[in-house]
Design an enzyme around this catalytic site. Structure first.
Site, PDB file in Angstrom:
ATOM      1  N   GLY A  14    -132.006  60.293  24.480  1.00 27.06           N
ATOM      2  CA  GLY A  14    -133.232  59.679  23.962  1.00 27.06           C
ATOM      3  C   GLY A  14    -133.401  58.278  24.516  1.00 27.06           C
ATOM      4  O   GLY A  14    -132.432  57.538  24.635  1.00 27.06           O
ATOM      5  N   ARG A  75    -132.580  65.418  29.115  1.00 27.01           N
ATOM      6  CA  ARG A  75    -131.399  66.129  28.609  1.00 27.01           C
ATOM      7  C   ARG A  75    -131.178  67.259  29.610  1.00 27.01           C
ATOM      8  O   ARG A  75    -132.105  67.981  29.933  1.00 27.01           O
ATOM      9  CB  ARG A  75    -131.644  66.657  27.202  1.00 27.01           C
ATOM     10  CG  ARG A  75    -131.987  65.503  26.245  1.00 27.01           C
ATOM     11  CD  ARG A  75    -131.980  65.923  24.807  1.00 27.01           C
ATOM     12  NE  ARG A  75    -132.705  64.957  23.989  1.00 27.01           N
ATOM     13  CZ  ARG A  75    -132.141  63.939  23.348  1.00 27.01           C
ATOM     14  NH1 ARG A  75    -130.850  63.733  23.414  1.00 27.01           N
ATOM     15  NH2 ARG A  75    -132.872  63.115  22.621  1.00 27.01           N
ATOM     16  N   ASP A 106    -123.992  59.057  22.503  1.00 28.66           N
ATOM     17  CA  ASP A 106    -122.657  59.667  22.576  1.00 28.66           C
ATOM     18  C   ASP A 106    -122.633  60.967  23.391  1.00 28.66           C
ATOM     19  O   ASP A 106    -121.629  61.274  24.026  1.00 28.66           O
ATOM     20  CB  ASP A 106    -122.043  59.848  21.184  1.00 28.66           C
ATOM     21  CG  ASP A 106    -122.931  60.645  20.257  1.00 28.66           C
ATOM     22  OD1 ASP A 106    -124.058  61.007  20.652  1.00 28.66           O
ATOM     23  OD2 ASP A 106    -122.490  60.909  19.127  1.00 28.66           O
ATOM     24  N   THR A 129    -129.403  53.567  22.263  1.00 27.19           N
ATOM     25  CA  THR A 129    -130.003  54.483  21.282  1.00 27.19           C
ATOM     26  C   THR A 129    -130.497  53.656  20.109  1.00 27.19           C
ATOM     27  O   THR A 129    -129.862  52.666  19.743  1.00 27.19           O
ATOM     28  CB  THR A 129    -128.983  55.553  20.802  1.00 27.19           C
ATOM     29  OG1 THR A 129    -129.497  56.178  19.621  1.00 27.19           O
ATOM     30  CG2 THR A 129    -127.634  54.970  20.458  1.00 27.19           C
ATOM     31  N   ASP A 131    -130.518  54.568  17.089  1.00 28.22           N
ATOM     32  CA  ASP A 131    -129.867  54.969  15.831  1.00 28.22           C
ATOM     33  C   ASP A 131    -128.702  54.069  15.402  1.00 28.22           C
ATOM     34  O   ASP A 131    -128.283  54.119  14.250  1.00 28.22           O
ATOM     35  CB  ASP A 131    -129.346  56.405  15.937  1.00 28.22           C
ATOM     36  CG  ASP A 131    -130.484  57.405  16.016  1.00 28.22           C
ATOM     37  OD1 ASP A 131    -131.596  57.049  15.584  1.00 28.22           O
ATOM     38  OD2 ASP A 131    -130.271  58.511  16.526  1.00 28.22           O
ATOM     39  N   ASP A 133    -125.617  54.380  15.946  1.00 30.72           N
ATOM     40  CA  ASP A 133    -124.527  55.186  15.368  1.00 30.72           C
ATOM     41  C   ASP A 133    -123.329  55.302  16.303  1.00 30.72           C
ATOM     42  O   ASP A 133    -122.603  56.281  16.256  1.00 30.72           O
ATOM     43  CB  ASP A 133    -125.063  56.591  15.035  1.00 30.72           C
ATOM     44  CG  ASP A 133    -125.700  57.277  16.235  1.00 30.72           C
ATOM     45  OD1 ASP A 133    -125.873  56.608  17.271  1.00 30.72           O
ATOM     46  OD2 ASP A 133    -126.016  58.470  16.137  1.00 30.72           O
ATOM     47  N   ARG A 175    -131.349  60.963  11.865  1.00 32.91           N
ATOM     48  CA  ARG A 175    -130.981  62.288  11.365  1.00 32.91           C
ATOM     49  C   ARG A 175    -129.571  62.262  10.755  1.00 32.91           C
ATOM     50  O   ARG A 175    -129.311  62.871   9.744  1.00 32.91           O
ATOM     51  CB  ARG A 175    -131.001  63.279  12.536  1.00 32.91           C
ATOM     52  CG  ARG A 175    -131.607  64.605  12.184  1.00 32.91           C
ATOM     53  CD  ARG A 175    -131.694  65.458  13.416  1.00 32.91           C
ATOM     54  NE  ARG A 175    -132.818  65.110  14.266  1.00 32.91           N
ATOM     55  CZ  ARG A 175    -134.068  65.451  14.015  1.00 32.91           C
ATOM     56  NH1 ARG A 175    -134.371  66.143  12.942  1.00 32.91           N
ATOM     57  NH2 ARG A 175    -135.032  65.111  14.836  1.00 32.91           N
TER      58      ARG A 175
HETATM   59  P1  ATP Z   1    -129.328  60.375  21.743  1.00 30.53           P
HETATM   60  O1  ATP Z   1    -128.368  59.633  20.852  1.00 30.53           O
HETATM   61  O2  ATP Z   1    -130.592  59.660  21.926  1.00 30.53           O
HETATM   62  O3  ATP Z   1    -129.498  61.821  21.374  1.00 30.53           O
HETATM   63  P2  ATP Z   1    -127.428  61.249  23.699  1.00 30.53           P
HETATM   64  O4  ATP Z   1    -126.871  60.590  24.908  1.00 30.53           O
HETATM   65  O5  ATP Z   1    -126.462  61.515  22.590  1.00 30.53           O
HETATM   66  O6  ATP Z   1    -128.652  60.374  23.226  1.00 30.53           O
HETATM   67  P3  ATP Z   1    -127.617  64.099  24.315  1.00 30.53           P
HETATM   68  O7  ATP Z   1    -128.814  64.946  24.532  1.00 30.53           O
HETATM   69  O8  ATP Z   1    -126.665  64.474  23.253  1.00 30.53           O
HETATM   70  O9  ATP Z   1    -128.174  62.605  24.124  1.00 30.53           O
HETATM   71  O10 ATP Z   1    -126.801  64.036  25.706  1.00 30.53           O
HETATM   72  C1  ATP Z   1    -127.448  63.680  26.911  1.00 30.53           C
HETATM   73  C2  ATP Z   1    -126.963  64.545  28.027  1.00 30.53           C
HETATM   74  O11 ATP Z   1    -125.557  64.365  28.219  1.00 30.53           O
HETATM   75  C3  ATP Z   1    -127.121  66.049  27.798  1.00 30.53           C
HETATM   76  O12 ATP Z   1    -128.425  66.501  28.081  1.00 30.53           O
HETATM   77  C4  ATP Z   1    -126.113  66.603  28.799  1.00 30.53           C
HETATM   78  O13 ATP Z   1    -126.653  66.624  30.103  1.00 30.53           O
HETATM   79  C5  ATP Z   1    -124.994  65.559  28.753  1.00 30.53           C
HETATM   80  N1  ATP Z   1    -123.916  66.055  27.885  1.00 30.53           N
HETATM   81  C6  ATP Z   1    -123.824  65.979  26.551  1.00 30.53           C
HETATM   82  N2  ATP Z   1    -122.703  66.601  26.102  1.00 30.53           N
HETATM   83  C7  ATP Z   1    -122.077  67.087  27.191  1.00 30.53           C
HETATM   84  C8  ATP Z   1    -120.877  67.832  27.419  1.00 30.53           C
HETATM   85  N3  ATP Z   1    -120.085  68.206  26.402  1.00 30.53           N
HETATM   86  N4  ATP Z   1    -120.552  68.146  28.695  1.00 30.53           N
HETATM   87  C9  ATP Z   1    -121.338  67.780  29.715  1.00 30.53           C
HETATM   88  N5  ATP Z   1    -122.476  67.087  29.573  1.00 30.53           N
HETATM   89  C10 ATP Z   1    -122.854  66.742  28.340  1.00 30.53           C
END
Ligand code: ATP
Length: 327
Positions: A14, A75, A106, A129, A131, A133, A175
């Protein structure tokens, strides 16, 4: 270990206000240390597709004040597969990229850790982010701006609530984490705050609203995080209160994605600038698998795995303050 001559930066997951300021900081720090920098579009998906752009100090002019991310975010399901990550590694090598700065949450850090384990590729993360968190930083990039946006919106809702003697339920993002709800709730003077971390109970809320009406308040604001613990969404909560307290004229407002956008606050711009400098400097020192964060007002590294697994605890003292303030 070989000397780092070129660093790539991407934004993933995000988006959040301050990501552009962080990109700018990474690029300018590379320029300062006379190494090359590359932007990767659309997070890990752009890495898989080789969607890269060479950047220099001038490419990031006039972006410190802009919301969103000039590199776009995405994503990527393909990056969750070994084959996808191999494609990404091939593109990095073809472009002679030696290290990577990942700006995201994360999930993005988890992807970074997996990628590092497979290809021994140096990675440093910047927590981006709204959030807040993420363990290892008191503030994530965008949290402060999102708070200011939420408070401004709630202030406006209060104007109309008090003109019509209404009770407003305002849903803010979060969330799994109540940082925005708790801080924006206290900042905007909400009567009640419902967050995912604490189940304060529906009866307690009814009692509190009854007491507030008795004490002479004609309008009230209840701030609710998306994932509050009562098990009811904001519309169900409003229905519940309307049924049990018919004297209240209840309305709901969901702030939604407006909280992610907008020009970053000064706090987020300064934080982004500091985090970007430290991220590049750590990579140049040969460090990897770290996240840079704000701890006791200093920029400190935390192991990426710790940042992913650790839990950034909410300050429940703020709930107590909120209770006292709603007297
Ligand atoms: P937000 O907190 O805004 O959701 P985020 O970084 O946690 O941000 P995610 O959609 O959970 O967002 O992760 C971003 C991208 O990281 C995913 O679309 C994927 O490409 C990669 N990713 C997440 N988990 C894994 C994993 N276990 N192995 C490989 N790639 C991953």
């Amino acid at each position: 270990m070989e000397k780092i001559k070129k660093i790539a930066v991407l934004t993933s997951g995000g988006d959040s206000p301050g990501m552009n300021a962080a990109i700018r900081s990474v690029v300018r720090t590379c320029a300062f240390y006379k190494i090359a920098s590359v932007g990767i579009y659309r997070g890990y998906q752009g890495m898989i597709e080789g969607d890269f752009i060479n950047l220099n100090a001038r490419s990031v002019n006039n972006i410190i004040n802009k919301g969103g991310t000039i590199l776009k975010s995405a994503r990527s399901t393909e990056f969750r597969t070994e084959e996808g990550r191999r494609k990404a590694y091939k593109h990095l090598k073809e472009n002679e990229i030696d290290a990577l700065v990942v700006i995201g949450g994360d999930g993005s850090f988890t992807g970074g850790v997996v990628f590092n384990q497979e290809f021994n590729f140096p990675i440093v993360g910047i927590p981006g982010t709204i959030d807040n968190d993420i363990y290892g930083t008191t503030h994530t990039l965008g949290f402060d701006t999102a708070l200011n946006t939420a408070v401004e919106a709630i202030d406006k809702i209060r104007d109309t609530a008090s003109s019509h003697n209404r009770l407003f339920f305002v849903e803010v993002m979060g969330r799994d984490a109540g940082f925005i709800a708790l801080n924006a709730g206290v900042g905007a003077g909400a009567e009640e705050i419902l967050i995912p971390e604490e189940d304060l109970g529906l009866d307690r809320m009814l009692d509190s609203l009854k007491a507030s009406r008795k004490s002479g308040k004609s309008s009230s604001i209840v701030v609710v995080a998306e994932g509050d613990k009562t098990g009811k969404n904001v519309f169900e909560l409003a229905d519940y209160v309307e049924k049990n307290l018919p004297e209240y004229d209840v309305r709901v407002s969901v702030l939604g994605h407006m909280q992610r956008g907008g020009s970053p606050s000064c706090f987020d711009r300064v934080l982004a600038s500091r985090l970007g400098v430290k991220a590049v400097e750590l990579l140049l020192e040969g460090k990897t698998n770290l996240m840079v964060g704000l701890v006791n007002n200093k920029i400190k590294p935390t192991d990426l795995e710790k940042a992913i697994k650790g839990h950034h605890k909410i300050d429940t003292e703020l709930l107590r303050v909120s209770d006292i303030m709603s007297t």
